[in-house]
Structures are given as C-alpha cells and as structure tokens.
Design an enzyme around this catalytic site. Structure first.
Site, PDB file in Angstrom:
ATOM      1  N   ARG A 226       0.859  -1.187   0.000  1.00 53.26           N
ATOM      2  CA  ARG A 226       0.000   0.000   0.000  1.00 53.26           C
ATOM      3  C   ARG A 226       0.894   1.235   0.000  1.00 53.26           C
ATOM      4  NH1 ARG A 226      -3.755  -2.552  -1.593  1.00 53.26           N
ATOM      5  NH2 ARG A 226      -5.666  -3.027  -0.483  1.00 53.26           N
ATOM      6  N   HIS A 274      -1.876   0.628  -9.710  1.00 50.87           N
ATOM      7  CA  HIS A 274      -2.525  -0.304  -8.760  1.00 50.87           C
ATOM      8  C   HIS A 274      -3.153  -1.492  -9.509  1.00 50.87           C
ATOM      9  CE1 HIS A 274      -4.463  -0.587  -4.522  1.00 50.87           C
ATOM     10  NE2 HIS A 274      -4.395  -1.789  -5.075  1.00 50.87           N
TER      11      HIS A 274
END
Ligand code: NDP
Ligand code: OXD
Length: 311
Positions: A226, A274
């Site tokens: 993340r 992502h």
C-alpha cells in the site's frame, strides 16, 4: 429475499452481478447508490473503499466482504460497525496474478532492464555486468498469502530470498526474519526489496529514511503493498542521493497518482496504476458465495479478518 449491497468505485458491477447471481440465484444484487433502496433490507455488503458511516447505516448487515485482499479500505471507516465479520479475498487466482507482477519487476531490476532501455534510446550496444539469480539477494516484506507465494516462486527461480513477517513463518526456500528484532538483519542483506505488507497502524509510513538507510547502497525497491506504507519524500530523497538505484511502485499515498507527482517522470521510477493483482469476479465470487452459504447454514465463515490485528 436476501440482499447484497455492492459498493465500489470500479466499473465492474455488472460483471459481479452476473457471476454472483449464477452462484447465488436467490440473492438480490443492489448497486450503491442507485439501487440501494431500503437500507434496512441489506444482509451483506461487498465493498471497496466504502464511505465512512455507510456500513453503519445498514441495521441488518450480517457480513462485510472486501473486494480485495487488503482491508485497510474498510478499517478506514471511522464509523465501522463492530461485531459484523469482515471477510477478505484469499484466492489462488489473485496470488498468481501478484506472483507474475512481482517476478516481472524483480527480473527487470535484476537484469538491469531500465539501463538497457536507456541504452536503446541512445542507440548504445553494450553489455552490462550481470550477477546470476543465486547471487542476488531479494527480500520480501510480508510473507502472507501473496508475499509468501511470491517469495517461494522467486526462490524457485533461483534467487537468494529472505522474507520478513510479524511472527515466524516457514516458506519453502525462503530465509525467515520476523518482528522488529529481525528487520535490521533482513534489510542489511537485501538488494531488491519487495513490499507486500498490509496497511495497518504498525506499517503506516514504515518505509522511511531510517528503513531505507538499512538497505545496502544501490538496492532497489518494489511496492505492491500500500502507498500508505511509504514516506514518499524520503523515498525520492533516497533515489536522488543514489542510495537507491530504482523503484517500481504500484501503490501510492494518493490514488489515482496526482498529475503533479514527481514519480510520473522520475528517471529511476516505474509507475503502475494499482494493477499488480486484479480482483477477478469469475474467481472471487466462489468465496463470497461459499461464505453466504455458510452464514445461512450457521457454519463458521472463512477468511475472516481479525479486527485486532487489522489485516
Ligand atoms: P496476509 O494477511 O496474508 O499477509 C500479510 C503478511 O504481512 C503476513 O506475513 C504478516 O505477518 C505480515 N505483516 C503484517 N503486519 C506486519 C508487521 N507489522 N510487521 C511485519 N510483518 C507484518 O496478506 P496478503 O498477502 O493477502 O496481502 C498483503 C497486502 O497486499 C494486502 O493487505 C494489500 O495491501 C496488498 N495487495 C495489493 C494488491 C495490488 O494490486 N497492489 C492486490 C492485493 C493485495 P504474519 O505472517 O506474522 O501474520
Ligand atoms: C487488494 C488490492 O487489496 O487490489 O486486493 O489492492
């Protein structure tokens, strides 16, 4: 009638609707916000980044299903209802996709592909020195479903692999370090650092100047965990000082990556949006359907997250 509220910012609702209704034909699929209807009728929620307070407004809610492996997007809800189980994705399809991405990026770093790319643009025909995989020390932070799988396959490819986890973990072919006490030695032996940690209170902003200074000079960094785990200014400084040779980043503090982010055109940085792994409804629906079946039968759910651990 059992109802499931689908809350996501991605445009895959119809795909989920179709596949979920094939597996659970009597399930009413409602997409937030247009089809939400009477919120007191909702039994299940399938979510990605639900807005704070929305889940708490579902009085009959029995289970929250994360649309991904990570659940930080759910724990970010400051009004998250307590006592409603949260299930996350654990699936070989996702692990395979992540494995592909990690292997690809590690090989690009290992085989000095960024430099060959630059050479091509300058019409340079030159061979660069190249250690073989067994001489390359790769370190994977996070040895869970995804990190453990990637680390094991990097070892199968021949890399000298270590992993770092919160508690001791056994992964075939991988040297395990764990806890705060294991971090220094893990970093000191790592030339290519891969992050596959979940975002929790303990991992937020952990990739900072101090952590990066623990890597040998010339090491590189790959992040598919993340963005919240990285102090981005510290990472840029380590790249600019030459302490780090390069970075490949799939996740960022702010997503989508802002147009004015220095990462976009940094010569030592590769950006992917992502996409390291992908939540494929065809594969993941099975797990949601199985948990709905279990819930209805009064059986224990699978892949339930421990809220105390936060992942
Ligand atoms: P798991 O929960 O299976 O594994 C997490 C691993 O991290 C475990 O080994 C755990 O240690 C370790 N860990 C957690 N906290 C700490 C800590 N404080 N210190 C050291 N180690 C820690 O997660 P997954 O492998 O399924 O997923 C990992 C993350 O990958 C997700 O949370 C998500 O953020 C990210 N992800 C990114 C995607 C992308 O496309 N970029 C796609 C899917 C996931 P222990 O073994 O002791 O429990
Ligand atoms: C996930 C993700 O957590 O895609 O599954 O990031």
């Amino acid at each position: 009638m059992t109802s499931l509220l689908f809350i996501s910012n991605a445009d895959r609702a119809d795909w989920w609707r179709e596949t979920l209704q094939e597996s659970v034909p009597d399930l009413q699929f409602r997409e937030w916000p247009d089809e939400a209807g009477d919120l007191s009728e909702i039994d299940y929620a399938l979510v990605w980044k639900p807005k704070s307070g929305l889940l708490a407004s579902l009085p009959k809610l029995r289970t929250i299903f994360s649309l991904g492996a990570g659940v930080d997007h759910i724990f970010a809800d400051t009004e998250l209802p307590t006592g409603v189980p949260i299930c996350r994705v654990v699936n070989p399809n996702m692990a395979l996709r992540m494995r592909e991405w990690v292997m690809m990026q590690v090989l690009i770093h290992h085989r000095r592909h960024r430099e060959y790319d630059q050479q091509q643009r300058s019409r340079v025909w030159a061979e660069l020195r190249q250690p073989h995989a067994g001489e390359r020390r790769v370190g994977v932070m996070g040895l869970g479903e995804l990190g453990g799988d990637a680390a094991r396959h990097l070892a199968i490819l021949g890399f000298d692999v270590a992993g770092w986890s919160r508690s001791p973990r056994t992964v075939e072919g991988v040297n395990n370090f764990h806890g705060a006490e294991g971090l220094k030695d893990f970093l000191a032996r790592t030339e290519i650092l891969v992050c596959l940690l979940p975002l929790t209170g303990a991992t937020r902003n952990m990739v900072d100047t101090d952590l990066l200074a623990g890597l040998p000079k010339g090491a590189s960094f790959i992040n598919a965990g993340r963005g919240g785990q990285v102090v981005e200014a510290n990472l840029l400084a380590a790249l600019d000082s030459g302490h780090l040779s390069e970075a490949t980043l799939d996740v960022f503090q702010a997503e989508p990556l802002p147009q004015d982010s220095p990462f976009w055109d940094h010569p030592k940085v590769t950006v992917t949006p992502h996409i390291a792994a992908f939540s494929d409804p065809r594969a993941l629906v099975e797990q949601v359907a199985e948990n709905i079946r279990r819930d209805r039968a009064g059986e224990p759910l699978v892949n339930v997250v421990d809220p105390k651990r936060g992942y």
